[in-house]
Structure formats: structure tokens, C-alpha cells
Design a protein around this motif. Structure first.
Motif, PDB file in Angstrom:
ATOM      1  N   GLU A   1      36.042  45.896 -15.848  1.00  0.00           N
ATOM      2  CA  GLU A   1      35.459  45.357 -15.078  1.00  0.00           C
ATOM      3  C   GLU A   1      34.424  44.885 -15.201  1.00  0.00           C
ATOM      4  OE1 GLU A   1      37.484  48.572 -11.795  1.00  0.00           O
ATOM      5  OE2 GLU A   1      35.904  49.356 -12.811  1.00  0.00           O
ATOM      6  N   LEU A   2      33.352  45.137 -16.019  1.00  0.00           N
ATOM      7  CA  LEU A   2      32.143  44.550 -16.424  1.00  0.00           C
ATOM      8  C   LEU A   2      32.414  43.200 -16.496  1.00  0.00           C
ATOM      9  CD1 LEU A   2      30.314  47.211 -17.942  1.00  0.00           C
ATOM     10  CD2 LEU A   2      29.266  46.008 -15.441  1.00  0.00           C
ATOM     11  N   LYS A   3      33.654  43.249 -17.862  1.00  0.00           N
ATOM     12  CA  LYS A   3      33.648  41.218 -18.062  1.00  0.00           C
ATOM     13  C   LYS A   3      34.186  40.644 -17.691  1.00  0.00           C
ATOM     14  CE  LYS A   3      34.247  43.094 -23.492  1.00  0.00           C
ATOM     15  NZ  LYS A   3      35.444  43.894 -24.480  1.00  0.00           N
ATOM     16  N   SER A   4      34.468  41.145 -16.294  1.00  0.00           N
ATOM     17  CA  SER A   4      35.855  40.021 -15.423  1.00  0.00           C
ATOM     18  C   SER A   4      35.142  39.402 -14.314  1.00  0.00           C
ATOM     19  CB  SER A   4      36.855  40.345 -15.362  1.00  0.00           C
ATOM     20  OG  SER A   4      36.986  42.015 -14.771  1.00  0.00           O
ATOM     21  N   SER A   5      33.761  40.976 -14.325  1.00  0.00           N
ATOM     22  CA  SER A   5      33.403  40.269 -13.326  1.00  0.00           C
ATOM     23  C   SER A   5      33.019  39.033 -12.996  1.00  0.00           C
ATOM     24  CB  SER A   5      32.429  41.431 -12.397  1.00  0.00           C
ATOM     25  OG  SER A   5      31.279  41.794 -11.267  1.00  0.00           O
ATOM     26  N   SER A   6      32.622  38.872 -10.955  1.00  0.00           N
ATOM     27  CA  SER A   6      31.886  37.928 -10.856  1.00  0.00           C
ATOM     28  C   SER A   6      30.227  38.176 -10.070  1.00  0.00           C
ATOM     29  CB  SER A   6      32.652  36.684 -10.330  1.00  0.00           C
ATOM     30  OG  SER A   6      32.987  37.850  -8.133  1.00  0.00           O
ATOM     31  N   GLU A   7      30.459  39.422 -10.215  1.00  0.00           N
ATOM     32  CA  GLU A   7      29.010  39.788  -9.064  1.00  0.00           C
ATOM     33  C   GLU A   7      28.113  39.863 -10.359  1.00  0.00           C
ATOM     34  OE1 GLU A   7      28.693  41.508  -6.995  1.00  0.00           O
ATOM     35  OE2 GLU A   7      30.550  42.591  -6.012  1.00  0.00           O
ATOM     36  N   PHE A   8      26.978  39.375  -9.899  1.00  0.00           N
ATOM     37  CA  PHE A   8      25.746  39.251 -10.756  1.00  0.00           C
ATOM     38  C   PHE A   8      25.449  40.830 -11.279  1.00  0.00           C
ATOM     39  CE2 PHE A   8      21.184  38.611 -11.679  1.00  0.00           C
ATOM     40  CZ  PHE A   8      21.068  37.765 -13.176  1.00  0.00           C
ATOM     41  N   ILE A   9      25.315  41.153 -12.725  1.00  0.00           N
ATOM     42  CA  ILE A   9      24.782  42.496 -13.377  1.00  0.00           C
ATOM     43  C   ILE A   9      23.846  42.040 -14.147  1.00  0.00           C
ATOM     44  CG2 ILE A   9      26.006  44.212 -14.875  1.00  0.00           C
ATOM     45  CD1 ILE A   9      28.911  43.466 -13.932  1.00  0.00           C
ATOM     46  N   VAL A  10      22.734  43.555 -14.218  1.00  0.00           N
ATOM     47  CA  VAL A  10      21.661  42.737 -14.717  1.00  0.00           C
ATOM     48  C   VAL A  10      21.380  44.207 -15.997  1.00  0.00           C
ATOM     49  CG1 VAL A  10      19.380  43.172 -14.798  1.00  0.00           C
ATOM     50  CG2 VAL A  10      20.468  41.975 -12.613  1.00  0.00           C
ATOM     51  N   PRO A  11      21.104  44.031 -17.159  1.00  0.00           N
ATOM     52  CA  PRO A  11      20.847  42.618 -18.144  1.00  0.00           C
ATOM     53  C   PRO A  11      22.395  41.943 -17.638  1.00  0.00           C
ATOM     54  CG  PRO A  11      20.601  44.227 -19.440  1.00  0.00           C
ATOM     55  CD  PRO A  11      21.122  45.039 -17.790  1.00  0.00           C
ATOM     56  N   PRO A  12      22.293  40.732 -17.768  1.00  0.00           N
ATOM     57  CA  PRO A  12      24.158  40.415 -18.166  1.00  0.00           C
ATOM     58  C   PRO A  12      24.035  40.444 -19.430  1.00  0.00           C
ATOM     59  CG  PRO A  12      21.899  38.041 -17.211  1.00  0.00           C
ATOM     60  CD  PRO A  12      21.241  39.639 -17.851  1.00  0.00           C
ATOM     61  N   SER A  13      23.749  41.086 -20.142  1.00  0.00           N
ATOM     62  CA  SER A  13      25.054  40.487 -21.509  1.00  0.00           C
ATOM     63  C   SER A  13      25.137  43.004 -21.683  1.00  0.00           C
ATOM     64  CB  SER A  13      23.943  40.457 -22.394  1.00  0.00           C
ATOM     65  OG  SER A  13      22.883  41.196 -22.424  1.00  0.00           O
ATOM     66  N   LEU A  14      24.915  43.447 -20.468  1.00  0.00           N
ATOM     67  CA  LEU A  14      25.214  45.035 -20.589  1.00  0.00           C
ATOM     68  C   LEU A  14      26.375  44.650 -20.750  1.00  0.00           C
ATOM     69  CD1 LEU A  14      24.461  47.458 -19.574  1.00  0.00           C
ATOM     70  CD2 LEU A  14      25.514  46.849 -17.556  1.00  0.00           C
ATOM     71  N   ALA A  15      27.708  43.993 -20.562  1.00  0.00           N
ATOM     72  CA  ALA A  15      28.796  44.431 -21.219  1.00  0.00           C
ATOM     73  C   ALA A  15      29.526  43.961 -22.434  1.00  0.00           C
ATOM     74  CB  ALA A  15      30.364  43.542 -20.189  1.00  0.00           C
ATOM     75  N   ARG A  16      28.609  43.287 -23.191  1.00  0.00           N
ATOM     76  CA  ARG A  16      28.773  42.974 -25.105  1.00  0.00           C
ATOM     77  C   ARG A  16      27.809  44.068 -25.985  1.00  0.00           C
ATOM     78  NH1 ARG A  16      24.622  39.708 -28.071  1.00  0.00           N
ATOM     79  NH2 ARG A  16      23.984  38.611 -25.916  1.00  0.00           N
ATOM     80  N   HIS A  17      26.650  44.782 -24.887  1.00  0.00           N
ATOM     81  CA  HIS A  17      26.039  45.626 -25.441  1.00  0.00           C
ATOM     82  C   HIS A  17      26.980  47.027 -24.967  1.00  0.00           C
ATOM     83  CE1 HIS A  17      22.860  43.144 -26.941  1.00  0.00           C
ATOM     84  NE2 HIS A  17      22.128  42.707 -25.609  1.00  0.00           N
ATOM     85  N   LEU A  18      27.381  46.991 -24.200  1.00  0.00           N
ATOM     86  CA  LEU A  18      27.546  48.499 -24.155  1.00  0.00           C
ATOM     87  C   LEU A  18      29.279  48.654 -25.162  1.00  0.00           C
ATOM     88  CD1 LEU A  18      27.842  51.535 -21.836  1.00  0.00           C
ATOM     89  CD2 LEU A  18      29.581  49.649 -21.002  1.00  0.00           C
ATOM     90  N   GLU A  19      29.827  47.881 -25.541  1.00  0.00           N
ATOM     91  CA  GLU A  19      31.154  47.817 -25.760  1.00  0.00           C
ATOM     92  C   GLU A  19      30.800  48.092 -27.174  1.00  0.00           C
ATOM     93  OE1 GLU A  19      35.304  45.158 -26.330  1.00  0.00           O
ATOM     94  OE2 GLU A  19      33.035  43.809 -26.511  1.00  0.00           O
ATOM     95  N   PRO A  20      29.993  47.831 -27.849  1.00  0.00           N
ATOM     96  CA  PRO A  20      30.225  49.330 -29.174  1.00  0.00           C
ATOM     97  C   PRO A  20      29.668  50.520 -29.065  1.00  0.00           C
ATOM     98  CG  PRO A  20      27.902  47.407 -29.769  1.00  0.00           C
ATOM     99  CD  PRO A  20      29.092  47.417 -28.246  1.00  0.00           C
TER     100      PRO A  20
END
Length: 179
Positions: A132-151
Motif C-alpha cells: 500500500e505504501l509503494k502504490s499510494s498516490s498520497e503524499f507520505i513523509v519521508p517520500p523514501s519511507l517504503a524503500r527504507h522500510l522494505e529491508p
């Protein structure tokens, strides 16, 4: 407004703690903030008081914002940090953000103890899956959150605190902070 390397000599500093709070389904809790000029989703957290450790501030913020007592919250290590310039109450400040990993089994949120300022700007809470984080069109802070959360969700917890970009560009590079 975000700058890549603001000078701490120029701006007042606000130390903040953010909780990367995961439930048993590996969903991340975010809150929706609505300001007069923008709205966004972000992790729970807030300012660190002068007499508090980041961990004490994280527990206080969890109690205030979502009603979690100490038994409902399992704090882990600080995994990320970053800084950015942000106007707060009409003053441009350097915000130094520290992100602490936390786990919970509780799903019951209670907002009765939020501060008056929080009650004004916090409009919703939601548990988000990584997809959901990766596909959302909502503005999420920080914008890199999904990328950093994955590992982190793959149990690859950084051995050292990672410096992450908190600005509008989710592709900014990360660095390792500390020795």
C-alpha cells in the motif's frame, strides 16, 4: 522547504523522535496531518523535551497520540535519522529526526491524550502494508519511507543508523551515520 545540508548555526534546532511502529501483520502506523497549505501521512512522534531521552520521548508520544502504554510498545533500535528545514509556528527551524523501530500487538488506538495542537492537525490514523505504501498516490513523509522500510520488514535491521533524505526527493542517497 528542505535543504540538503542546512547550517545549524543559522536556524534554531528542534530534535524530534519518530516511531516506525509495526503491528503483527508488518503494517506501519501512519497519521494524516492536515495543515492550511498541505496534507501528508507520517509516522507518529514529535519533539524531544530537553530532559528526555529519545526513547522516553517515543514512549510519551505513543501515549499522547495513540494511547499506548509501555506494555503495548516494544521499542527497538534507532534505525534512521535525517534533518530538514521546516517552518513551525512561523519560525524556520532545523528539524533533526530520529526514527526508532517499534513493535506492537495492540490495534486499539486512543487519541484522548493528544495535545491541543495535535487535535487540530491530526485527522486520521491508518495501518499501511508495504504494498500500500509503494502504490499510494498520497503524499507520505519521508517520500523514501517504503524503500527504507522494505529491508527492515525482511529483518535486515541496519547495524548503524542510516541517514535518510527527509525532503521531497525519495531518490536522494543515504549514508551511514556514526562509527
Amino acid at each position: 522547504m528542505t535543504l540538503s545540508s542546512p547550517s545549524s548555526n543559522t536556524f534554531p534546532i528542534r530534535r524530534n523522535v519518530r516511531l516506525v511502529l509495526l503491528n503483527e501483520c508488518d503494517e506501519l502506523l501512519l497519521m494524516k496531518i492536515e495543515l492550511p497549505d498541505r496534507s501528508f501521512w507520517c509516522t507518529i512522534g514529535g519533539g524531544i523535551e530537553p530532559n528526555e531521552t529519545p526513547e522516553q520521548a517515543a514512549r510519551r508520544e505513543a501515549r499522547e497520540e495513540i494511547g499506548f502504554n509501555e506494555a503495548a510498545l516494544n521499542l527497538g533500535p534507532t534505525i534512521w535519522e535525517g534533518e530538514h528545514l521546516l517552518e513551525r509556528n512561523g519560525v524556520l527551524m532545523l528539524h533533526r529526526e530520529q526514527f526508532i523501530l517499534a513493535r506492537t500487538r495492540s490495534q486499539q488506538l486512543c487519541t484522548a491524550d493528544m495535545t491541543e495542537e495535535e487535535k487540530t492537525v491530526v485527522k486520521a490514523f491508518r495501518w499501511w502494508s508495504l504494498s500500500e505504501l509503494k502504490s499510494s498516490s498520497e503524499f507520505i513523509v519521508p517520500p523514501s519511507l517504503a524503500r527504507h522500510l522494505e529491508p527492515v520488514l525482511a529483518n535486515q535491521i541496519p547495524l548503524q543508523v542510516l541517514a535518510i533524505a527527509l525532503g521531497d526527493n525519495p531518490d536522494e542517497t543515504q549514508a551511514v551515520i556514526g562509527a
